[in-house]
Structures are given as structure tokens and as C-alpha cells.
Design a protein around this motif. Sequence first.
Motif, PDB file in Angstrom:
ATOM      1  N   GLY A 186       9.078  -8.394  -1.923  1.00 27.18           N
ATOM      2  CA  GLY A 186       8.268  -7.925  -0.796  1.00 27.18           C
ATOM      3  C   GLY A 186       7.704  -6.538  -1.020  1.00 27.18           C
ATOM      4  O   GLY A 186       6.954  -6.027  -0.192  1.00 27.18           O
ATOM      5  N   GLY A 187       8.040  -5.943  -2.154  1.00 28.59           N
ATOM      6  CA  GLY A 187       7.612  -4.575  -2.399  1.00 28.59           C
ATOM      7  C   GLY A 187       6.167  -4.441  -2.855  1.00 28.59           C
ATOM      8  O   GLY A 187       5.600  -3.354  -2.804  1.00 28.59           O
ATOM      9  N   ARG A 188       5.592  -5.530  -3.322  1.00 28.84           N
ATOM     10  CA  ARG A 188       4.195  -5.501  -3.770  1.00 28.84           C
ATOM     11  C   ARG A 188       3.393  -6.536  -3.007  1.00 28.84           C
ATOM     12  O   ARG A 188       3.843  -7.664  -2.808  1.00 28.84           O
ATOM     13  N   THR A 189       2.219  -6.143  -2.603  1.00 29.73           N
ATOM     14  CA  THR A 189       1.320  -7.063  -1.934  1.00 29.73           C
ATOM     15  C   THR A 189      -0.074  -6.931  -2.539  1.00 29.73           C
ATOM     16  O   THR A 189      -0.404  -5.912  -3.162  1.00 29.73           O
ATOM     17  N   ASN A 190      -0.861  -7.946  -2.352  1.00 26.85           N
ATOM     18  CA  ASN A 190      -2.221  -7.965  -2.870  1.00 26.85           C
ATOM     19  C   ASN A 190      -3.100  -8.649  -1.831  1.00 26.85           C
ATOM     20  O   ASN A 190      -2.661  -9.614  -1.185  1.00 26.85           O
ATOM     21  N   TYR A 191      -4.323  -8.155  -1.679  1.00 27.16           N
ATOM     22  CA  TYR A 191      -5.226  -8.704  -0.678  1.00 27.16           C
ATOM     23  C   TYR A 191      -6.619  -8.891  -1.265  1.00 27.16           C
ATOM     24  O   TYR A 191      -7.081  -8.093  -2.080  1.00 27.16           O
ATOM     25  N   ALA A 192      -7.286  -9.918  -0.792  1.00 27.96           N
ATOM     26  CA  ALA A 192      -8.707 -10.066  -1.106  1.00 27.96           C
ATOM     27  C   ALA A 192      -9.463  -8.942  -0.406  1.00 27.96           C
ATOM     28  O   ALA A 192      -9.071  -8.494   0.678  1.00 27.96           O
ATOM     29  N   ASP A 193     -10.544  -8.498  -1.027  1.00 30.09           N
ATOM     30  CA  ASP A 193     -11.324  -7.399  -0.447  1.00 30.09           C
ATOM     31  C   ASP A 193     -11.792  -7.720   0.968  1.00 30.09           C
ATOM     32  O   ASP A 193     -11.880  -6.841   1.817  1.00 30.09           O
ATOM     33  N   SER A 194     -12.075  -8.982   1.217  1.00 31.46           N
ATOM     34  CA  SER A 194     -12.627  -9.388   2.504  1.00 31.46           C
ATOM     35  C   SER A 194     -11.640  -9.241   3.659  1.00 31.46           C
ATOM     36  O   SER A 194     -12.050  -9.243   4.826  1.00 31.46           O
ATOM     37  N   VAL A 195     -10.345  -9.109   3.363  1.00 30.87           N
ATOM     38  CA  VAL A 195      -9.350  -9.027   4.434  1.00 30.87           C
ATOM     39  C   VAL A 195      -8.555  -7.730   4.412  1.00 30.87           C
ATOM     40  O   VAL A 195      -7.725  -7.498   5.300  1.00 30.87           O
ATOM     41  N   LYS A 196      -8.801  -6.882   3.439  1.00 30.74           N
ATOM     42  CA  LYS A 196      -8.064  -5.621   3.347  1.00 30.74           C
ATOM     43  C   LYS A 196      -8.248  -4.790   4.615  1.00 30.74           C
ATOM     44  O   LYS A 196      -9.359  -4.666   5.133  1.00 30.74           O
ATOM     45  N   GLY A 197      -7.140  -4.261   5.104  1.00 31.46           N
ATOM     46  CA  GLY A 197      -7.187  -3.451   6.310  1.00 31.46           C
ATOM     47  C   GLY A 197      -7.108  -4.257   7.589  1.00 31.46           C
ATOM     48  O   GLY A 197      -6.919  -3.688   8.660  1.00 31.46           O
ATOM     49  N   ARG A 198      -7.226  -5.576   7.493  1.00 35.80           N
ATOM     50  CA  ARG A 198      -7.163  -6.435   8.678  1.00 35.80           C
ATOM     51  C   ARG A 198      -5.960  -7.373   8.647  1.00 35.80           C
ATOM     52  O   ARG A 198      -5.404  -7.692   9.697  1.00 35.80           O
ATOM     53  N   PHE A 199      -5.602  -7.846   7.477  1.00 33.21           N
ATOM     54  CA  PHE A 199      -4.492  -8.785   7.329  1.00 33.21           C
ATOM     55  C   PHE A 199      -3.291  -8.085   6.715  1.00 33.21           C
ATOM     56  O   PHE A 199      -3.446  -7.191   5.869  1.00 33.21           O
ATOM     57  N   THR A 200      -2.094  -8.516   7.118  1.00 30.64           N
ATOM     58  CA  THR A 200      -0.858  -7.986   6.550  1.00 30.64           C
ATOM     59  C   THR A 200       0.089  -9.131   6.241  1.00 30.64           C
ATOM     60  O   THR A 200       0.393  -9.938   7.124  1.00 30.64           O
TER      61      THR A 200
END
Length: 121
Positions: free
Chosen positions: A55-69
Motif C-alpha cells: 500500500g506504500g506505492r500508488t499510481n494513477y492515470a493522468d486523467s484521474v490524478k488529484g480526483r481518485f484515491t
Amino acid sequence: QLQLVESGGGLVQPGGSLRLSCAASGFTLDYYAIGWFRQAPGKEREGVSCISISGGRTNYADSVKGRFTISRDNAKNTVYLQMNSLKPEDTAIYYCKRALCSSLSPAFGSWGRGTQVTVSS
């Protein structure tokens, strides 16, 4: 039977929030990185987010960064996707699966049924 079951989808207005859950059945999630993927009508399936085993590393698509967790609770054998500030373009069927977080791509195994998310006024 080893499977991941998605839930929590629904109809929400733009700007609203949903929390998706991915529950494991027949095995423990502790040993796997898990990703969320989505497929909109007429489009290819795409990676949304991924969380490492610890759980220490996460990755997000640019389209959802800042909105999804993305988060995980290994004690409950469940991975979550908190989705805020939803947009109509987030409308899709959402799936969870074992994943390769570095590339935000799915790992081996079959796909589940997914959960439908519809963002519309």
C-alpha cells in the motif's frame, strides 16, 4: 474459486463522489498489487490506478490524478477506489484485477464482471 468482485458503482451527478470496492474471494490480496481499470462504451480498457502490495506505492492515470484515491485494507481483503469530482468522461465499467503498477497494466488472470459508473445530470 478465486475471484475479485467489484461493487459500489451507480449513477451520480457531475462533481459527485463514489467509492468502489474490490473484494477478494478464495484467496488473500496480501501478496498482490491490485489495479483498477475501466472501459467506456466504444473504447479500449484503460488503467486507472494501482496500489502496491504494502500500500506504500500508488499510481494513477493522468486523467484521474488529484480526483481518485486508491487504498487497501488487507485485514478486510479489500481494495477501494474513492472517486471525487466525477466527470461525465469517467462513465465506464470499472474492474479490479491483479496488476503491474509500474506500467498500470493488468497482470494474469481473468476479468470480473465489473461495476458500472455513470456520471450524468
